[in-house]
Design a protein around this motif. Structure first.
Motif, PDB file in Angstrom:
ATOM      1  N   HIS A 145      -3.333 -10.117   8.812  1.00 41.23           N
ATOM      2  CA  HIS A 145      -3.949 -10.923   7.751  1.00 41.23           C
ATOM      3  C   HIS A 145      -4.373 -10.102   6.545  1.00 41.23           C
ATOM      4  O   HIS A 145      -5.211 -10.522   5.753  1.00 41.23           O
ATOM      5  CB  HIS A 145      -5.009 -11.902   8.236  1.00 41.23           C
ATOM      6  CG  HIS A 145      -6.090 -11.432   9.148  1.00 41.23           C
ATOM      7  ND1 HIS A 145      -7.191 -10.780   8.691  1.00 41.23           N
ATOM      8  CD2 HIS A 145      -6.249 -11.571  10.470  1.00 41.23           C
ATOM      9  CE1 HIS A 145      -8.002 -10.561   9.731  1.00 41.23           C
ATOM     10  NE2 HIS A 145      -7.459 -11.002  10.819  1.00 41.23           N
ATOM     11  N   LEU A 146      -3.730  -8.954   6.370  1.00 42.18           N
ATOM     12  CA  LEU A 146      -3.859  -8.225   5.104  1.00 42.18           C
ATOM     13  C   LEU A 146      -3.106  -8.952   3.988  1.00 42.18           C
ATOM     14  O   LEU A 146      -2.159  -9.684   4.236  1.00 42.18           O
ATOM     15  CB  LEU A 146      -3.265  -6.821   5.258  1.00 42.18           C
ATOM     16  CG  LEU A 146      -4.222  -5.781   5.824  1.00 42.18           C
ATOM     17  CD1 LEU A 146      -3.462  -4.562   6.302  1.00 42.18           C
ATOM     18  CD2 LEU A 146      -5.256  -5.369   4.761  1.00 42.18           C
ATOM     19  N   LEU A 147      -3.540  -8.688   2.747  1.00 40.18           N
ATOM     20  CA  LEU A 147      -2.787  -9.188   1.595  1.00 40.18           C
ATOM     21  C   LEU A 147      -1.324  -8.766   1.676  1.00 40.18           C
ATOM     22  O   LEU A 147      -1.002  -7.724   2.265  1.00 40.18           O
ATOM     23  CB  LEU A 147      -3.400  -8.672   0.297  1.00 40.18           C
ATOM     24  CG  LEU A 147      -3.155  -7.214  -0.125  1.00 40.18           C
ATOM     25  CD1 LEU A 147      -3.527  -7.031  -1.588  1.00 40.18           C
ATOM     26  CD2 LEU A 147      -3.865  -6.212   0.751  1.00 40.18           C
ATOM     27  N   THR A 148      -0.441  -9.547   1.044  1.00 37.27           N
ATOM     28  CA  THR A 148       0.964  -9.157   0.929  1.00 37.27           C
ATOM     29  C   THR A 148       1.090  -7.992  -0.039  1.00 37.27           C
ATOM     30  O   THR A 148       1.766  -7.010   0.235  1.00 37.27           O
ATOM     31  CB  THR A 148       1.791 -10.348   0.394  1.00 37.27           C
ATOM     32  OG1 THR A 148       1.551 -11.474   1.235  1.00 37.27           O
ATOM     33  CG2 THR A 148       3.258 -10.017   0.358  1.00 37.27           C
ATOM     34  N   GLU A 149       0.417  -8.110  -1.183  1.00 38.14           N
ATOM     35  CA  GLU A 149       0.479  -7.105  -2.244  1.00 38.14           C
ATOM     36  C   GLU A 149      -0.528  -7.494  -3.325  1.00 38.14           C
ATOM     37  O   GLU A 149      -1.093  -8.574  -3.294  1.00 38.14           O
ATOM     38  CB  GLU A 149       1.880  -7.068  -2.858  1.00 38.14           C
ATOM     39  CG  GLU A 149       2.292  -8.430  -3.447  1.00 38.14           C
ATOM     40  CD  GLU A 149       3.631  -8.427  -4.167  1.00 38.14           C
ATOM     41  OE1 GLU A 149       4.029  -7.360  -4.680  1.00 38.14           O
ATOM     42  OE2 GLU A 149       4.258  -9.491  -4.246  1.00 38.14           O
ATOM     43  N   TYR A 150      -0.766  -6.579  -4.259  1.00 39.14           N
ATOM     44  CA  TYR A 150      -1.461  -6.938  -5.487  1.00 39.14           C
ATOM     45  C   TYR A 150      -0.415  -7.469  -6.452  1.00 39.14           C
ATOM     46  O   TYR A 150       0.614  -6.810  -6.685  1.00 39.14           O
ATOM     47  CB  TYR A 150      -2.170  -5.721  -6.086  1.00 39.14           C
ATOM     48  CG  TYR A 150      -3.354  -5.239  -5.267  1.00 39.14           C
ATOM     49  CD1 TYR A 150      -4.498  -6.020  -5.152  1.00 39.14           C
ATOM     50  CD2 TYR A 150      -3.322  -4.013  -4.624  1.00 39.14           C
ATOM     51  CE1 TYR A 150      -5.586  -5.590  -4.405  1.00 39.14           C
ATOM     52  CE2 TYR A 150      -4.410  -3.565  -3.871  1.00 39.14           C
ATOM     53  CZ  TYR A 150      -5.543  -4.361  -3.764  1.00 39.14           C
ATOM     54  OH  TYR A 150      -6.615  -3.933  -3.025  1.00 39.14           O
ATOM     55  N   LEU A 151      -0.698  -8.651  -7.005  1.00 43.59           N
ATOM     56  CA  LEU A 151       0.296  -9.324  -7.843  1.00 43.59           C
ATOM     57  C   LEU A 151       0.668  -8.478  -9.063  1.00 43.59           C
ATOM     58  O   LEU A 151      -0.227  -8.016  -9.799  1.00 43.59           O
ATOM     59  CB  LEU A 151      -0.265 -10.691  -8.282  1.00 43.59           C
ATOM     60  CG  LEU A 151       0.710 -11.614  -9.013  1.00 43.59           C
ATOM     61  CD1 LEU A 151       1.839 -12.055  -8.107  1.00 43.59           C
ATOM     62  CD2 LEU A 151      -0.041 -12.831  -9.557  1.00 43.59           C
ATOM     63  N   HIS A 152       1.968  -8.306  -9.269  1.00 42.51           N
ATOM     64  CA  HIS A 152       2.480  -7.562 -10.437  1.00 42.51           C
ATOM     65  C   HIS A 152       1.803  -6.204 -10.583  1.00 42.51           C
ATOM     66  O   HIS A 152       1.497  -5.779 -11.698  1.00 42.51           O
ATOM     67  CB  HIS A 152       2.284  -8.358 -11.745  1.00 42.51           C
ATOM     68  CG  HIS A 152       2.807  -9.738 -11.676  1.00 42.51           C
ATOM     69  ND1 HIS A 152       2.192 -10.789 -12.302  1.00 42.51           N
ATOM     70  CD2 HIS A 152       3.877 -10.270 -11.040  1.00 42.51           C
ATOM     71  CE1 HIS A 152       2.867 -11.910 -12.058  1.00 42.51           C
ATOM     72  NE2 HIS A 152       3.889 -11.611 -11.290  1.00 42.51           N
ATOM     73  N   ASP A 153       1.539  -5.556  -9.477  1.00 44.70           N
ATOM     74  CA  ASP A 153       0.886  -4.244  -9.564  1.00 44.70           C
ATOM     75  C   ASP A 153       1.357  -3.372  -8.402  1.00 44.70           C
ATOM     76  O   ASP A 153       0.633  -3.112  -7.442  1.00 44.70           O
ATOM     77  CB  ASP A 153      -0.644  -4.412  -9.542  1.00 44.70           C
ATOM     78  CG  ASP A 153      -1.359  -3.146 -10.006  1.00 44.70           C
ATOM     79  OD1 ASP A 153      -0.723  -2.065 -10.031  1.00 44.70           O
ATOM     80  OD2 ASP A 153      -2.554  -3.238 -10.336  1.00 44.70           O
ATOM     81  N   GLU A 154       2.593  -2.951  -8.516  1.00 46.81           N
ATOM     82  CA  GLU A 154       3.215  -2.180  -7.452  1.00 46.81           C
ATOM     83  C   GLU A 154       2.476  -0.864  -7.216  1.00 46.81           C
ATOM     84  O   GLU A 154       2.351  -0.403  -6.076  1.00 46.81           O
ATOM     85  CB  GLU A 154       4.677  -1.914  -7.814  1.00 46.81           C
ATOM     86  CG  GLU A 154       5.435  -1.279  -6.692  1.00 46.81           C
ATOM     87  CD  GLU A 154       6.928  -1.178  -6.982  1.00 46.81           C
ATOM     88  OE1 GLU A 154       7.442  -1.963  -7.814  1.00 46.81           O
ATOM     89  OE2 GLU A 154       7.565  -0.306  -6.369  1.00 46.81           O
ATOM     90  N   LYS A 155       1.957  -0.291  -8.304  1.00 42.10           N
ATOM     91  CA  LYS A 155       1.270   0.993  -8.183  1.00 42.10           C
ATOM     92  C   LYS A 155       0.025   0.834  -7.298  1.00 42.10           C
ATOM     93  O   LYS A 155      -0.191   1.618  -6.367  1.00 42.10           O
ATOM     94  CB  LYS A 155       0.876   1.484  -9.593  1.00 42.10           C
ATOM     95  CG  LYS A 155       0.278   2.878  -9.624  1.00 42.10           C
ATOM     96  CD  LYS A 155       0.315   3.445 -11.052  1.00 42.10           C
ATOM     97  CE  LYS A 155      -0.592   4.673 -11.164  1.00 42.10           C
ATOM     98  NZ  LYS A 155      -2.040   4.310 -11.188  1.00 42.10           N
TER      99      LYS A 155
END
Lengths: 535, 535
Positions: free
Chosen positions: A387-397
């Motif tokens: 249940h971690l986030l998938t990613e930070y949106l538009h922020d690959e870094k």
């Protein structure tokens, strides 16, 4: 199997998918006439709630919303907040709740960054929205919760305005049958960025679904429970740690617009409430109100306090006055949000601890080089969990940085006790580096609270200092009617702490800067006093 | 986000994935010294169990096993069964447990159909395996649970033999870091096909993970529980409805090789067992043994009976003698397996019902044309759930047939009561079509049990008949020491049932054909007596 045809892929998806919207569908199928939501005099059954959600979802489909489209939601706690959230879920639209404390700069940033194409909002926020919509050409729909927009709000021509009721009017009340993947985003939740722009936490159906089940297990939530939602629903803690578990459990959710000790205690008595969740300071206010005017609260089975441990004295009073189980839930938006539970049986035996990992969570303590550390050594708290986030949106870094070494970096510093209990020490960025030593700001805060009962709130930060690098500094507010001598406080705390941990100064202020959920904004304090030791 | 590099994809996968193996990893991290498994005099902690699993997984990796490779497992209940299962899980190898009642034809079929490349087996099955391995050139490894193969078993030259201990010897005990997708298969579980070849039920990590959480919620399983595993672990009910939930909950699992009322009751008393699960007939044997020699059983919190309702008289005796909660779990291999729970509070109030849908399950009643039917109308029980099978292995036709109309077709006939309780009527194929009427075989069986106490077991089937199409026929066994007059039974049951439901014949036999889990094989009975009404 050979690649299924589009038609059969949809049938498989509908049969097998992980979708937070299906948790409502299932509760409505299991017990359609059970009361799902209560808000003041309004009560709605699971069947009616589900059909309202479905009509709304069909309305969004008719407007052209498709999987992956973002719909912002600007609303206080109400039934319509949840109707919008579940309608988005069922058709794969990404719900983007807006923090009601944001002003135009943040609103503009988030609406643009999330590529929002429509907003669902209460009337009272329309004037604020109107200020920013002019510069957001992608936004084409405004859906007003209580009715059409009042005539005195000037909106761009391109924005089509309708009410939530109009959106669903005449639409089918059967479940929409739309292909949504397990890991498709359900929400973008923006974390309050005080030093940088807010970051968009992408929460998938799978993540929020699993976190919901984990909370049900931790809180032993059952269909017979009656749960109060009084914290802001735009915050993940209320939304995904209490609203979704209540709906998935076929229990009843009582919606309050905000915390009010009188309203809450009256509701507990009137409706035999069994569970609620709040911040430690709210529990103190409840104690005072209940001691002032006792209500019958024997229906309470479990109360949950969040984010920060509660002093044992408060816990003892709570156990005495409310006579129910208490647990602490700890986490962060990126964990959807629950990561640990400090269970009822651990209260009072481990003062200050934040518990043990939830069923879906593995916790490590990591050093800067990416090594996992043994028990009793402090380091950054890192997580592995579906249940971690998938990613930070538009922020690959930021995503790559957060997930380095195969673990999510929480930004919290802590350690495990020898018995496996987790102790939170500080936010990583709040550890003060003073004269070559690391000082956990929270340890100093606790020492100050302990020696000086006149203190209402204490924040310890490291401020730029020529000699120390960072100087340990206490910024404090004082209890009503009291006055404080900073030198006397310094003198007292020196008896308790090593010299390098002692504040170099105690600064009294009238009020602290706070976030929407009532947390003190340490970053803001640090900014406000950045020049304090400048000569 | 742009497509992550392979390296970062692995880091994200390790941080976020849904993997049944991680449930063990997390329990070992949370409470390493807690006892995980007990088998006779052997006890093993979560840490040691997890490290054993990891060494075994690294051993399989060293042998060249990769995600998607199938490894068969031929073993009775023992620690090594679970070590193999979790080792496969952690590296994405597909565990294929073999039913120990299968003989060479079925073994050959399944090992070939699943494209198995190795077998983990107890010594006692090697002679049987040796008979089939000659014709299975894809099988290259034989891993013997208790040690190397005995010299008198002739194995093909190509088969490399080693013990499970050798496989893991000297291997790393850290968690293997391997990319495994959420919906990658964890197991192929073959359903016993009596009319056709067995079908391979593909169970994904996601499905079994979610079913495991669902069972924890239904049974209120907690870390302090002590759970007995005595049903065969090669069957999904024991494996995924009780073993995986116990491990994920950080509780302790007591392994028995098989059901034995004396051993089980002695264990409950000696170890303060809190939960077990068995078939209704086992509960009757337990009652008799406990009444014969009472043990202290006050540690029992919940017992679960599976697959079939229990008569109210038995339930009352059980509640009286064991004084614990009872629940019925109903499901099928394709549901991983739990679909409904007939909860403690419903026992006795709805005799014969199978409960309400689990938290992850939506249930419909469907007619032949794919229409969902309202409450109180009978039809096929159909499911939507993320813990449904992915597909039938290498059988697209069966998969498409099972998932038609966007729901999984269970093959069971049932209806919802007006209050939402689900009632199982019959297997779809066991509904008898007699003289233009549909007769639920189970209704006739119940009527026979009710009128004739001398009956031990009753099976009602439809047999080919010139006049009726299918003739309702009862095949029965008689209680020890009793004799039965079939004509008298027919006379009695005619007072209870409509004429078209009454059996045309009552046939007394010495024993019934049964499956591994003790269920009567109706299909076999039907086959054995297919020519009964031929003239």
């Amino acid at each position: 199997m050979t690649a299924p045809t589009a038609d059969f892929a949809l049938q498989l998806n509908l049969s097998q998918r992980v979708n937070v919207g299906d948790m409502l569908t299932r509760s409505a199928a299991r017990d359609p006439h059970k009361t799902a939501l209560v808000e003041g005099a309004r009560r709605i059954s699971y069947q009616d709630f589900n059909q309202w959600v479905n009509r709304t979802a069909h309305g969004l489909l008719a407007l052209g919303y498709r999987q992956g489209d973002a719909l912002a939601l600007m609303s206080g706690n109400c039934m319509e907040f949840l109707v919008t959230y579940y309608a988005c879920a069922k058709i794969g639209v990404v719900c983007t709740p807006l923090n009601l404390f944001w002003r135009q700069g943040e609103l503009s940033y988030v609406l643009s960054h999330a590529q929002v194409r429509g907003v669902v909002a209460q009337q009272r926020w329309l004037a604020e929205l109107a200020q920013v919509l002019g510069d957001l050409p992608a936004i084409r729909d405004l859906i007003v919760i209580e009715g059409p927009a009042p005539a005195d709000v000037a909106l761009p021509q391109r924005v089509q305005v309708q009410s939530l009721a109009q959106l669903g009017e005449g639409r089918a009340q059967a479940d929409p049958e739309v292909l949504v993947q397990d890991r498709a985003p359900l929400s973008y939740l923006y974390t309050s960025g005080t030093t940088s722009a807010p970051k968009g936490v992408v929460g998938s159906h799978l993540a929020i679904y699993l976190e919901t089940l984990g909370v049900i297990i931790d809180t032993e939530l059952k269909a017979k429970d009656k749960v109060v939602a009084m914290m802001p629903m735009f915050h993940t803690a209320q939304l995904n740690a209490f609203c979704t578990p209540t709906i998935a459990s076929n229990a009843t959710l009582y919606i309050l617009e905000a915390f009010d000790p009188v309203l809450l205690l009256d509701l507990i008595e009137a409706e035999q409430i069994s569970m609620f969740f709040g911040l430690p300071m709210m529990f103190r206010a409840l104690l005072e109100e209940q001691e002032h005017k006792p209500r019958k609260v024997s229906s309470l089975r479990r109360t949950v306090y969040a984010m920060a441990p509660m002093p044992d004295d408060d816990l003892r009073r709570l156990m005495d006055v409310f006579d129910c189980e208490l647990s602490l839930m700890f986490g962060q938006t990126e964990m959807s949000p629950a990561s640990t539970c400090f269970r009822p049986e651990h209260q009072l035996s481990h003062p200050g601890a934040i518990g043990t990992a939830g069923i879906n969570v593995q916790i490590g303590i990591m050093d800067e080089a990416g090594n996992l550390l043994p028990r009793e050594q402090p380091g950054e708290i890192v997580y592995r969990s579906p249940h971690l986030l998938t990613e930070y949106l538009h922020d690959e870094k930021a995503t790559r940085e957060a997930f380095r070494h195969g673990w999510f970096h929480s930004g919290d510093v802590g350690h495990f006790g020898a018995d496996g209990m987790l102790w939170f020490e500080d936010r990583h960025k709040d550890v003060i580096k003073s004269g070559g030593e690391n000082v956990a700001s929270i340890e100093v805060e606790k020492a100050l609270y302990a020696v000086e009962p006149k203190l209402a709130e204490v924040v310890v930060v490291g401020l730029p200092h020529e000699r120390w690098g960072e100087a340990v500094t206490a910024v404090v507010t004082v209890r009503p009617g009291e006055t404080l001598d900073p030198e006397e406080v310094l003198h007292k705390v020196k008896q308790k702490l090593s010299p390098f941990k002692c504040p170099k100064a105690v600064v009294v202020v009238d009020a602290m800067p706070k976030t929407a959920t009532g947390k003190i904004q340490k970053n803001q304090v640090r900014k406000d006093f950045a020049a304090y030791f400048d000569k």
